[in-house]
Design an enzyme around this catalytic site. Structure first.
Site, PDB file in Angstrom:
ATOM      1  N   ILE A 154       2.776  -0.548   3.423  1.00  0.00           N
ATOM      2  CA  ILE A 154       2.246  -1.563   2.828  1.00  0.00           C
ATOM      3  C   ILE A 154       0.748  -1.698   3.811  1.00  0.00           C
ATOM      4  CG2 ILE A 154       3.281  -3.309   4.038  1.00  0.00           C
ATOM      5  CD1 ILE A 154       2.199  -3.422   0.553  1.00  0.00           C
ATOM      6  N   TYR A 155       0.862  -1.640   4.953  1.00  0.00           N
ATOM      7  CA  TYR A 155      -0.397  -1.583   5.753  1.00  0.00           C
ATOM      8  C   TYR A 155      -1.358  -0.742   5.446  1.00  0.00           C
ATOM      9  CZ  TYR A 155      -3.647  -1.088   9.711  1.00  0.00           C
ATOM     10  OH  TYR A 155      -4.856  -1.096  10.471  1.00  0.00           O
ATOM     11  N   GLU A 156      -1.068   0.443   5.168  1.00  0.00           N
ATOM     12  CA  GLU A 156      -2.072   1.582   4.779  1.00  0.00           C
ATOM     13  C   GLU A 156      -2.825   1.244   3.352  1.00  0.00           C
ATOM     14  OE1 GLU A 156      -0.082   5.027   4.793  1.00  0.00           O
ATOM     15  OE2 GLU A 156       0.420   5.244   6.873  1.00  0.00           O
ATOM     16  N   SER A 158      -2.612  -1.817   1.998  1.00  0.00           N
ATOM     17  CA  SER A 158      -3.615  -2.685   1.811  1.00  0.00           C
ATOM     18  C   SER A 158      -5.093  -2.574   2.249  1.00  0.00           C
ATOM     19  CB  SER A 158      -3.474  -4.137   2.699  1.00  0.00           C
ATOM     20  OG  SER A 158      -3.181  -3.815   4.055  1.00  0.00           O
TER      21      SER A 158
END
Length: 330
Positions: A154-156, A158
C-alpha cells in the site's frame, strides 16, 4: 556566497515546504535559512516543529479540503511548493491503509488543485521514493526514471498514485513541477528506529545486540543509501532549475540517490566499526507481512547530466558525521 545569477533567481521568492517538522523537511528548512536568506520560507505541518528555520508557520492537515495551506496558495504569491509531507514507514502503512491513502494521495491532489486555481504562477516539487519502481534492482541494472511503476504494498501504491496524479496535472494543466524520487536516506538527527542506521546506533548505545534482518528465506537485502545533506542539496538544485523555468526540467522526474548498491550487512558492519568496533551482531530471518523489495539501486545519471548534481558524502564519512555531530542524541 551567491552568484549574481542565483541572487536574481532567489530574490523576493516565497517557498512553501510541507512536512517541515519531518526528517527531510526540517533539514531542508535549516539549509534554506542558513544558505539562502533571500528566500521567504513558509513551513507547514500538522504540528509545530522543534526548530525555527522558517519565516512563517502554518499548522494544517493537508488532506482536508480548503485547509490553511490551500488558502495560502490561493490568496498569496507563492513561487514554489516543496511537498515533503506524508507517511513513509511501510509497516505503519500496511497497518493503516486508509490513512496512508489520505496522507499520500488526497493531500497531493488537493495541493495541485490549489496551485491550478491560484492566480499566481506557482511551481511544485513532489517527493516520492525509489520504491515506486516495484522491482528488484542492482547496480548493473538500476532504476531509471522512465521505467514503468509497479505497485506491490500500500505504501508503494500511494506513492505511485501521487506520482502519476502530479504528472497528469503537469501534462493536462501545464503546472510547472518536478518529481524527485529518493533512495534510502540516512544521516542528520534521524531518530526513526524503523530505519537501519538510527536503529543500529540506538541499539549500540543502549547495550543491545545489533540485528541484521534477512528475508524469511534467509536472502540478504541490498539498498541504495544517500546522506541527508546530499538529498537536501539535490532538492535545492531542482528547485533553482524550476524557478529558472528550464524546459528540460519542468515536468521531469529525478532519482536522488547514491547510485550505489550496498549490502545491508556491509552497512551494518560499517556502523559498528564507527560507533562500537568489535561488537557482534545477530542475523534474524524476519519476513514482513507486506511485500518488500529485496534489492534496490537507483541511477542518478539524469541528475548529473541535466543539473550537474552528484552526491558528495561517502557512507563512512556520513556515519562519522552522525557520530561527531549528534553523539548520543539518537
Amino acid at each position: 556566497m551567491f552568484s549574481d545569477r542565483t541572487k536574481d533567481i532567489l530574490s523576493n521568492k516565497v517557498w512553501l515546504v510541507t512536512g517541515a517538522s519531518g526528517y527531510v523537511g526540517s533539514e531542508l528548512c535549516k539549509k534554506i535559512k542558513a544558505d539562502y536568506p533571500h528566500i521567504y520560507l513558509i513551513a507547514t505541518d500538522v504540528k509545530a516543529p522543534n526548530h525555527h528555520w522558517y519565516d512563517e508557520f502554518i499548522t494544517s492537515s493537508l488532506e482536508i479540503p480548503d485547509n490553511e495551506v490551500v488558502q495560502k496558495i490561493l490568496t498569496s504569491k507563492i513561487d514554489l511548493v516543496i511537498h515533503l509531507a506524508g507517511v513513509a514507514v511501510e509497516g505503519w502503512c500496511f497497518e493503516n491503509p486508509f490513512q496512508t491513502c489520505e496522507y499520500n494521495i488526497r493531500a497531493v491532489y488537493i495541493l495541485l488543485e490549489a496551485i491550478r486555481k491560484s492566480t499566481y504562477s506557482c511551481s511544485m516539487i513532489l517527493s516520492t521514493t525509489d520504491k515506486v519502481y516495484g522491482r528488484d534492482a542492482t547496480q548493473i541494472k538500476p532504476y531509471l526514471e522512465d521505467e514503468p511503476l509497479v505497485a506491490k504494498n500500500i505504501y508503494e501504491t500511494s506513492k505511485i498514485c501521487a506520482d502519476l496524479i502530479s504528472q497528469s496535472y503537469h501534462l493536462t494543466y501545464q503546472i510547472p513541477l518536478a518529481i524527485v524520487r529518493f533512495a534510502n536516506i540516512y544521516g542528520g538527527l534521524d531518530k526513526n528506529s524503523s530505519r537501519l542506521v538510527p536503529r543500529t546506533i540506538q541499539r549500540l548505545q543502549n547495550g543491545l545486540t545489533p540485528e541484521l534482518r534477512l528475508t524469511k528465506s534467509g536472502q540478504e537485502y541490498t539498498r541504495d543509501f544517500i546522506h541527508i545533506s546530499d538529498v537536501v542539496e539535490g532538492i535545492i538544485v531542482v528547485a533553482k532549475a524550476l524557478l529558472e523555468q528550464k524546459p528540460n526540467i519542468i515536468g521531469e522526474i529525478f532519482n536522488i540517490s547514491s547510485g550505489k548498491e550496498y549490502r545491508v550487512r556491509d552497512v551494518l558492519e560499517s556502523i559498528i566499526s564507527v560507533f562500537n568496533p568489535g561488537e557482534k551482531y545477530v542475523e534474524i530471518e524476519e519476513g514482513v507481512k507486506y511485500l518488500e523489495i529485496v534489492n534496490q539501486c537507483a541511477s542518478n545519471n539524469k541528475m548529473k547530466q541535466l543539473l550537474g548534481w552528484e552526491p558528495k558524502i561517502s557512507l563512512i564519512d556520513g556515519l562519522l558525521m552522525i557520530r561527531n555531530e549528534y553523539g548520543d542524541q539518537l
